[in-house]
Design an enzyme around this catalytic site. Structure first.
Site, PDB file in Angstrom:
ATOM      1  N   PHE A 223       0.859  -1.194   0.000  1.00 14.95           N
ATOM      2  CA  PHE A 223       0.000   0.000   0.000  1.00 14.95           C
ATOM      3  C   PHE A 223       0.897   1.246   0.000  1.00 14.95           C
ATOM      4  CE2 PHE A 223      -1.925  -3.440   2.449  1.00 14.95           C
ATOM      5  CZ  PHE A 223      -3.139  -3.642   1.814  1.00 14.95           C
ATOM      6  N   SER A 245      -2.392  -0.789  -5.690  1.00 15.98           N
ATOM      7  CA  SER A 245      -3.333  -1.161  -6.748  1.00 15.98           C
ATOM      8  C   SER A 245      -3.533  -0.020  -7.739  1.00 15.98           C
ATOM      9  CB  SER A 245      -4.681  -1.568  -6.133  1.00 15.98           C
ATOM     10  OG  SER A 245      -5.133  -0.530  -5.288  1.00 15.98           O
ATOM     11  N   ASP A 292       0.496  -0.579   5.229  1.00 14.61           N
ATOM     12  CA  ASP A 292      -0.233   0.663   5.536  1.00 14.61           C
ATOM     13  C   ASP A 292      -1.514   0.737   4.699  1.00 14.61           C
ATOM     14  OD1 ASP A 292      -0.963   3.179   6.414  1.00 14.61           O
ATOM     15  OD2 ASP A 292       0.420   4.240   5.083  1.00 14.61           O
ATOM     16  N   CYS A 332      -5.359   2.904  10.170  1.00 12.94           N
ATOM     17  CA  CYS A 332      -5.844   4.286  10.293  1.00 12.94           C
ATOM     18  C   CYS A 332      -7.354   4.308  10.550  1.00 12.94           C
ATOM     19  CB  CYS A 332      -5.473   5.104   9.060  1.00 12.94           C
ATOM     20  SG  CYS A 332      -6.114   4.421   7.530  1.00 12.94           S
TER      21      CYS A 332
HETATM   22  N1  SAH Z   1       1.700   4.216   2.711  1.00 13.01           N
HETATM   23  C1  SAH Z   1       1.246   5.405   2.026  1.00 13.01           C
HETATM   24  C2  SAH Z   1      -0.243   5.665   2.183  1.00 13.01           C
HETATM   25  C3  SAH Z   1      -1.118   4.504   1.804  1.00 13.01           C
HETATM   26  S1  SAH Z   1      -2.756   4.922   1.505  1.00 13.01           S
HETATM   27  C4  SAH Z   1       2.063   6.610   2.497  1.00 13.01           C
HETATM   28  O1  SAH Z   1       2.772   6.496   3.508  1.00 13.01           O
HETATM   29  O2  SAH Z   1       1.987   7.644   1.855  1.00 13.01           O
HETATM   30  C5  SAH Z   1      -3.433   3.410   0.984  1.00 13.01           C
HETATM   31  C6  SAH Z   1      -3.061   2.980  -0.428  1.00 13.01           C
HETATM   32  O3  SAH Z   1      -3.532   1.654  -0.598  1.00 13.01           O
HETATM   33  C7  SAH Z   1      -3.676   3.793  -1.556  1.00 13.01           C
HETATM   34  O4  SAH Z   1      -2.644   4.279  -2.378  1.00 13.01           O
HETATM   35  C8  SAH Z   1      -4.545   2.794  -2.343  1.00 13.01           C
HETATM   36  O5  SAH Z   1      -4.433   2.990  -3.744  1.00 13.01           O
HETATM   37  C9  SAH Z   1      -3.934   1.478  -1.951  1.00 13.01           C
HETATM   38  N2  SAH Z   1      -4.787   0.287  -1.946  1.00 13.01           N
HETATM   39  C10 SAH Z   1      -6.051   0.159  -1.466  1.00 13.01           C
HETATM   40  N3  SAH Z   1      -6.439  -1.155  -1.498  1.00 13.01           N
HETATM   41  C11 SAH Z   1      -5.392  -1.859  -2.011  1.00 13.01           C
HETATM   42  C12 SAH Z   1      -5.153  -3.254  -2.248  1.00 13.01           C
HETATM   43  N4  SAH Z   1      -6.088  -4.174  -1.955  1.00 13.01           N
HETATM   44  N5  SAH Z   1      -3.964  -3.622  -2.747  1.00 13.01           N
HETATM   45  C13 SAH Z   1      -3.018  -2.683  -3.034  1.00 13.01           C
HETATM   46  N6  SAH Z   1      -3.181  -1.376  -2.800  1.00 13.01           N
HETATM   47  C14 SAH Z   1      -4.338  -0.957  -2.294  1.00 13.01           C
END
Ligand code: SAH
Length: 388
Positions: A223, A245, A292, A332
């Site tokens: 993520f 994703s 995350d 979060c």
């Molecule tokens: N770690 C990042 C913030 C993450 S926000 C930072 O520190 O800036 C959550 C992210 O998860 C988003 O970018 C979203 O596109 C992604 N996401 C949501 N569901 C997902 C999944 N099942 N697999 C991969 N990515 C996902």
């Protein structure tokens, strides 16, 4: 700005005395004939003065307290609150030009968010009352900080609870989409108009810095969004794989790697649950993993399924960590308490047959203040774990 007076029930009075700034509509006493979004004086049934609040004609949260004092909540008062918030940031924000300068209730400015990205501000006014003050807030920011531009990211779902429309754009100064600023001493590009939230997840800034102190070897950032953890940690690691994703997020992530001349990071567009499962089956192993995910429990009714989601994700990560590796794992979801989260992780450790030590128990960065009497202001949990 204050004119009309509203009356609250004894339950409402109790809530204010307990230190919570929200009064629900059910705790108002008698009919309210006040303009939507007005600053009102609040009194109890015996007409004793309680303070001043923003009134909402739509939301279940009818009143958001601004002050218990009698000093009128005018432009000077608002300027002083914004300045006090900015002064605090100058104490706690280091090596970063991107930070949350005003964090709503946490800065005694309910429903107002002001993020600073170098010479630009991004504002969110999330109640009828703050929406009405938007022009004054813009003027105060220009006067006090002389930014190059002030944007609004009012394209957020919560505004519909207030009957406010979804909108984004420039409030003053230059229009800009991408800005490049320093965060934790590294360069990051933020898309202020198109990115998620106001451009970035500023609440993770200190956790990224803390995690950097442990990261090593083959690392995985699940993520990753625009690579916040991956870019920050990669200098300490042999290799880094960032997964998200969203293709758009990964384009930003690559841009951030390039801005810092980092060549040991790869990005992969995938569902993190699927990736972790496949890595387990194929024998892929890592020394450092960051998890995350987005909030799994946006409402209390999702709590059970959210906890199952956190458990599954952490279980899969623990299975593919080398002995002595670090797991940096976050939630979060406000509705998932730290103790719920720790229980879900403990249960994952048992099922993964791994012994886990808690190295650090962390929360959101200090520019997102936690009010002791307002549990809603504590939402981010970040555990740094060592998996034996
Ligand atoms: N770690 C990042 C913030 C993450 S926000 C930072 O520190 O800036 C959550 C992210 O998860 C988003 O970018 C979203 O596109 C992604 N996401 C949501 N569901 C997902 C999944 N099942 N697999 C991969 N990515 C996902």
């Amino acid at each position: 700005m204050s004119s009309a007076t509203v009356t609250v029930s004894s339950r409402g009075v109790e809530r204010i005395f307990s230190g919570h700034p929200w009064i629900y509509r059910s705790d108002m006493s008698g009919p309210v004939e006040v303009e939507a979004g007005a600053v009102v004086s609040v009194q109890d049934r015996r007409r004793r003065y309680l303070g001043q609040a923003l009134y909402s004609s739509k939301s279940q949260i009818a009143l958001r307290f601004l002050t218990r004092e009698k000093t009128p909540f005018d432009r000077a008062f608002l300027t002083q609150r914004i300045q006090a918030a900015a002064d605090y940031r100058s104490q706690v924000v280091k090596d970063s030009e991107a930070y949350r300068m005003v964090a709503a209730e946490g800065d005694l400015l309910p429903s107002l968010i002001i993020d600073r990205y170098g010479d630009y501000f991004v504002v969110q006014t999330l109640s009828q009352g703050m929406e009405k003050l938007k022009t004054v807030i813009t003027e105060i920011l220009r006067e006090q900080f002389s930014p190059r531009g002030i944007l609004e990211r009012n394209d957020v779902a919560v505004r519909s609870l207030e009957g406010l429309e979804q909108t984004k754009g420039v409030l003053a100064g230059e229009a800009v989409n991408e800005v490049v600023v320093t965060m934790n001493g590294l360069r990051f590009a933020f898309n202020l108009l198109e990115g998620q939230k106001t451009g970035g997840f500023l609440d993770q800034r200190e956790n990224q810095r803390a995690a950097k102190g442990y990261a090593y070897g083959r690392a995985l950032d699940c993520f990753t969004y625009a690579g916040g953890f991956a870019v920050t940690l990669s200098a300490r690691c042999e290799s880094m794989l960032g997964i998200d994703s969203s293709e758009e997020a990964l384009r930003m992530a690559q841009r951030n790697a390039d801005l810092n001349n980092l060549s040991n990071i790869e990005w992969k567009q995938a569902n993190c649950f699927d990736f972790l499962k496949a890595a387990d089956q194929s024998g892929g192993r890592f020394d450092t993993i960051v998890l995350d995910p987005p909030a799994f429990a946006r409402q209390r009714s999702n709590l059970d399924s959210a906890l199952r989601g956190y458990k599954e994700l952490n279980l899969r990560a623990m299975k593919i960590l080398n002995p002595g590796g670090y797991l940096i794992t976050c939630s979060c979801s406000y509705h998932v308490t730290e103790s719920d989260f720790l229980s879900a992780i403990a249960s994952a450790a048992v099922d993964a047959h791994r012994t886990v030590t808690v190295v650090e128990r962390r929360t959101q960065s200090r520019d997102h203040p936690i009010l002791l009497t307002v549990p809603e202001t504590h939402y981010l949990k970040c555990l740094i774990l060592r998996v034996l």
